[in-house]
Design an enzyme around this catalytic site. Structure first.
Site, mmCIF file in Angstrom:
data_model
loop_
_atom_site.group_PDB
_atom_site.id
_atom_site.type_symbol
_atom_site.label_atom_id
_atom_site.label_comp_id
_atom_site.label_asym_id
_atom_site.label_seq_id
_atom_site.Cartn_x
_atom_site.Cartn_y
_atom_site.Cartn_z
ATOM 1 N N SER A 1 92.429 -2.091 62.188
ATOM 2 C CA SER A 1 93.178 -3.033 61.352
ATOM 3 C C SER A 1 94.661 -2.703 61.496
ATOM 4 O O SER A 1 95.116 -1.653 61.040
ATOM 5 C CB SER A 1 92.756 -2.912 59.883
ATOM 6 O OG SER A 1 91.421 -3.319 59.718
ATOM 7 N N LYS B 1 91.501 -10.425 58.720
ATOM 8 C CA LYS B 1 91.173 -9.136 58.100
ATOM 9 C C LYS B 1 92.035 -8.905 56.868
ATOM 10 O O LYS B 1 91.566 -8.380 55.847
ATOM 11 C CB LYS B 1 91.359 -7.997 59.107
ATOM 12 C CG LYS B 1 91.039 -6.601 58.547
ATOM 13 C CD LYS B 1 89.600 -6.510 58.051
ATOM 14 C CE LYS B 1 89.299 -5.177 57.365
ATOM 15 N NZ LYS B 1 89.234 -4.027 58.266
ATOM 16 N N LYS C 1 96.690 1.136 52.674
ATOM 17 C CA LYS C 1 97.373 0.704 53.895
ATOM 18 C C LYS C 1 97.210 -0.790 54.098
ATOM 19 O O LYS C 1 98.161 -1.508 54.429
ATOM 20 C CB LYS C 1 96.829 1.493 55.083
ATOM 21 C CG LYS C 1 97.392 1.127 56.441
ATOM 22 C CD LYS C 1 96.519 0.147 57.212
ATOM 23 C CE LYS C 1 95.168 0.728 57.564
ATOM 24 N NZ LYS C 1 94.359 -0.218 58.403
#
Length: 307
Positions: free
Chosen positions: A98, A172, A240
């Site tokens: 990601s 995502k 994150k």
């Protein structure tokens, strides 16, 4: 004539990469593995080649898969280490990490300069989805490159092509926004009910049959009740992702209040020493700020005698 099976280089044998590697090996793909902590490759050493460097791993590969923690690590492993320079023309890079959409687009451009293809293909489903080969794979790239990647994806889960390079990462981010915000909602709902004297396990069971039912309530609600915060997806990774969501929102001129609030809660959770707890451990931060624990009812004031 049987089509030749592509040689895969897999970079990143961690919580997600290890079960994905297991499934690819079981499907018959010849593989070369690399991981910063080399011992994590040891369980596969009898079935795959273990490389000393990322560049060595990719040199003869037809498909290069990265499954790494964040944009900075992908940049270090794929570019700074010399791996991108070592990739052979005609190879296909599949970044299943990601990362920021802008990073995916830049890496695709670098791959094109080497005559290689590129697909960004982040996943959802966690370690259980990786083990059971039912990851949801969100692919960004040309139709041709995504088609080339499908034999690999079919071993790992279900792939949906979202659009051009970077689109997989956008999907995502959307996924992680829903996941992070919903974990926050489930935490608050269960704590509210339990604090008032309800059995949180019974509340979860009842809600699962109604409009509030969700995969988060099913799996992470149970984790909260069991207080099982061993990491499937660590809180630091969710933080994150929330940060990337806000960065992308700012770049697009958007304000996302719910994402901002959940980001702040994960930031506090990590600052309070829970960076390696599962992201369902957001409950711990909610308990901390309320001085309450899931499953403990609030003390009741006793009524005085009636006059």
């Amino acid at each position: 004539m049987t089509k030749e099976v592509p040689q895969i280089a897999f970079l990143g044998i961690g919580l997600m990469g290890a079960p994905m590697t297991r499934n690819l090996l079981d499907a018959g793909f010849p593989m070369t593995l690399w991981n910063r902590t080399a011992s994590k490759c040891a369980p596969f050493a009898s079935e795959a080649t273990v490389a000393d460097t990322p560049a060595d791993a990719v040199r003869t590969a037809d498909v290069v898969i990265t499954m790494l923690e964040n944009s900075d690590v992908v940049e270090q492993v794929l570019v700074a280490s010399g791996a991108m320079e070592a990739i052979k023309p005609g190879a296909l890079i599949i970044d299943m990490s990601s990362v920021q959409p802008s990073v995916a687009r830049r890496h695709a451009a670098l791959a094109a300069e080497k005559g290689a293809g590129y697909v960004d293909a982040p996943v959802s489903g966690g370690t259980l989805g990786a083990q059971e080969a039912r990851l949801s794979i969100m692919a960004g790239g040309s139709e041709e490159n995504v088609s080339r990647a499908r034999p690999v994806f079919e071993v790992l889960g279900k792939c949906t092509r979202i659009g051009p390079v970077g689109a997989g990462q956008l999907a995502k981010l959307a996924n992680q926004a829903i996941v992070g915000i919903t974990i926050g909602a489930v935490s608050e709902a269960l704590l509210l009910a339990a604090r008032g004297g309800a059995d949180p396990a019974a509340v979860r069971e009842a809600l699962m049959g109604g409009f509030a039912g969700s995969r988060i309530l099913e799996l992470h609600g149970q984790r909260m009740i069991d207080r099982d915060f061993a990491p499937g997806a660590p809180a630091r990774i969710q933080l994150k992702d929330m940060r990337m969501i806000l960065d992308e929102a700012r770049a697009e001129g958007l304000t996302l209040p719910l994402a901002q609030q959940v980001h702040n809660e994960y930031l506090s959770l990590v600052a309070n020493g829970h960076s390696d707890s599962d992201h369902s451990g957001l409950l711990l931060e909610l308990e901390h700020i309320n001085g309450a624990r899931l499953g403990e009812s609030a003390p009741r004031l006793k009524s005085g005698p009636k006059e």
